[in-house]
Enzyme design. Sequence first.
Site, PDB file in Angstrom:
ATOM      1  CB  THR A  58      -0.916   0.068   1.243  1.00  0.00           C
ATOM      2  OG1 THR A  58      -0.114   0.223   2.401  1.00  0.00           O
ATOM      3  CG2 THR A  58      -1.782  -1.175   1.370  1.00  0.00           C
ATOM      4  CB  CYS A  59       0.051   4.629  -1.283  1.00  0.00           C
ATOM      5  SG  CYS A  59       0.464   4.432  -3.002  1.00  0.00           S
ATOM      6  CG  ASP A  60      -0.002   3.899   5.620  1.00  0.00           C
ATOM      7  OD1 ASP A  60       1.037   4.210   6.230  1.00  0.00           O
ATOM      8  OD2 ASP A  60      -1.130   4.124   6.058  1.00  0.00           O
ATOM      9  CG  ASN A  75      -3.395   1.937  -0.796  1.00  0.00           C
ATOM     10  OD1 ASN A  75      -2.303   1.975  -1.328  1.00  0.00           O
ATOM     11  ND2 ASN A  75      -3.728   2.770   0.166  1.00  0.00           N
TER      12      ASN A  75
END
Lengths: 380, 380
Positions: A327-329, A370
């Site tokens: 994920t973009c985390d 996401n």
Amino acid sequence: MTERIREFLRDRRERGIDEGPVLVVDLDVVKDNYTAFAKALPDTRVFYAVKANPAPEVLSLLASMGSCFDTASVQEIEMALAAGATPDRISFGNTIKKERDIARAYALGIRLFAIDCQAEADKVARAAPGAKVFCRILCDGAGAEWPLSRKFGCEPAMAVDVLEHAFKAGLEPYGISFHVGSQQRNQHAWDRALAQAAAVFKECGERGINLSMVNLGGGFPTKYLKNVPTVRTYGNAIFKALRKHFGNRIPETIIEPGRGMVGNAGMIETEVVLVSKKSEEDDVRWVYLDIGKFGGLAETMDESIRYAIKTPRDADAMAPCVLAGPTCDSADVLYEKQPYPLPVSLEIGDKLLIEGTGAYTSTYSAVAFNGLPPLKTIHI
Amino acid sequence: MTERIREFLRDRRERGIDEGPVLVVDLDVVKDNYTAFAKALPDTRVFYAVKANPAPEVLSLLASMGSCFDTASVQEIEMALAAGATPDRISFGNTIKKERDIARAYALGIRLFAIDCQAEADKVARAAPGAKVFCRILCDGAGAEWPLSRKFGCEPAMAVDVLEHAFKAGLEPYGISFHVGSQQRNQHAWDRALAQAAAVFKECGERGINLSMVNLGGGFPTKYLKNVPTVRTYGNAIFKALRKHFGNRIPETIIEPGRGMVGNAGMIETEVVLVSKKSEEDDVRWVYLDIGKFGGLAETMDESIRYAIKTPRDADAMAPCVLAGPTCDSADVLYEKQPYPLPVSLEIGDKLLIEGTGAYTSTYSAVAFNGLPPLKTIHI
């Protein structure tokens, strides 16, 4: 790691199905685990901790084998009933319940509730009159890998007051529960808690309240990277501790295995999405998988649970990696403080197997973070 | 905190609907936020970070206002398209992509991709020939409240090689991106990153590669307990930094607000399930809510994001509490290291409002942990 799962995954790939990640749970292993618990503690009733893996396949299997169920919510009670358990085999084991949920549980026939303070006893007394209650006491959890906070339970001295209060409110003070910490690798952890439980039994008795039951909780481990004692070893240690603290008046006992029942039955297949470095000089690679903290591996929080990971290149030389999710985390990193050794030959597209993932994965998965779907789970 | 949300919740309660917790998002606030970004940075295109809140209502509103979209997965691309965005208004901003997902995105018309290493450039070159790529560079994120790891981006020196590699592979090296850290309360955080971006532009230019775009990322904050600068303040600071580092050759720019676009538009209504102490001597109460870390408040991890919480008794005396969620997971504690002040008169059943919860809540929610349903969300 079971041959049945390997074969299932091989067959799946041959049929061209390649939508990862996927958790595969081998029900034969769950069956063996239940049998092991039943044998190791023959006089103890097993209340499977539904939260560990509430899949209908798991619940039905355990219900058919005679297991009871420890539930955390009305929804879990309904799942256990749907799987064939009768209400007398279900406890509402969460100490934090809305009064209307207690009423719903009571309407469904549930008569056994956990409490840890007077306010909760009052709620149960109003919504489930006459029910049995057990009071959870605090336990330090030393030796456990998944940290236990002071969230559940009260000091033993207060438990006596709570149970007396429950009695006066018309409930049946039934016993004591504690939890020695999840993934508890020390089989002697029950000893100190049982000493405290025996003291509460005694003090309650002096106030005319005779308790019948000790809920020994969960904590039974799954093998990840380190070896763990056998269920039999735990059974022996617990029986000895019971004998030591309760003499020849051993109370009724129950256990609540969750991880110990399903953890080693599951394996997640994941794919390497990227292998990269942040600069030419970096000696630690970053390896990105298609599953991470928000896709089911929440127990890697603070790097608490360190899973065993198998690759198709495990015969090659190994080097440490930072392992991260898709994920973009930026918090979606599994192992960084203590990098994870993986083959230097590891490539994008390689399929890895994360072992011991049958518990606390599928339902922890984020609903759609996401845009990613929750962890797909297959029971064989 | 908006009057529309308050009124909606009041009305809902009057109609007897009392199934909490619930997140209510006021679309008027999202509208105002978009307008504020568009005004503060008039020459910058806004790419809303879909992951912050991918609800169709939010995406449709923003699409109708002319917003572009930063997406993290094929599913998010599909959501943005369904909301009415054309493919040229969508970037695939995740630096970690499966090659087959890049191909799917390309088939859907996407032509703008994030990369941060040569291997990812190779994937894009194969699956999305001729597409535009921007390379993410590392940025220290000092001043940000939600920690950024080194997960995304490469050192600026390596970015030049990555972009040159992309060029040789037939892609169009389009620009540079960076992220100054989520909930970045220092408007000057962009200055240092822009200095690095300008240096990469220069070095690329010397290799005959002319970059056009700087992606300024997100980081724009939501007001939680502390005040934050206005969007206009950020706009001014960023424009000054652009002027300083790029002179009169200011590149095309884009921003990717997520939290800053929807954070303050949402409010969660939650219920106090239990207030208790662990022993008679405790001076800190434990307050248990019907929402926690696994029900949408994942950003309380390590107590990073500290939400503003309103109670119906805020005029009363306050005392510190440990604040915890409803699940049978001892890690489901929101604030303990730094206890949270709440009214001493707080009671079981009280409804609390958690402000600034429009971003990074609904989709973070666990799919069914403890049998609990994911966070219910209503857009008004």
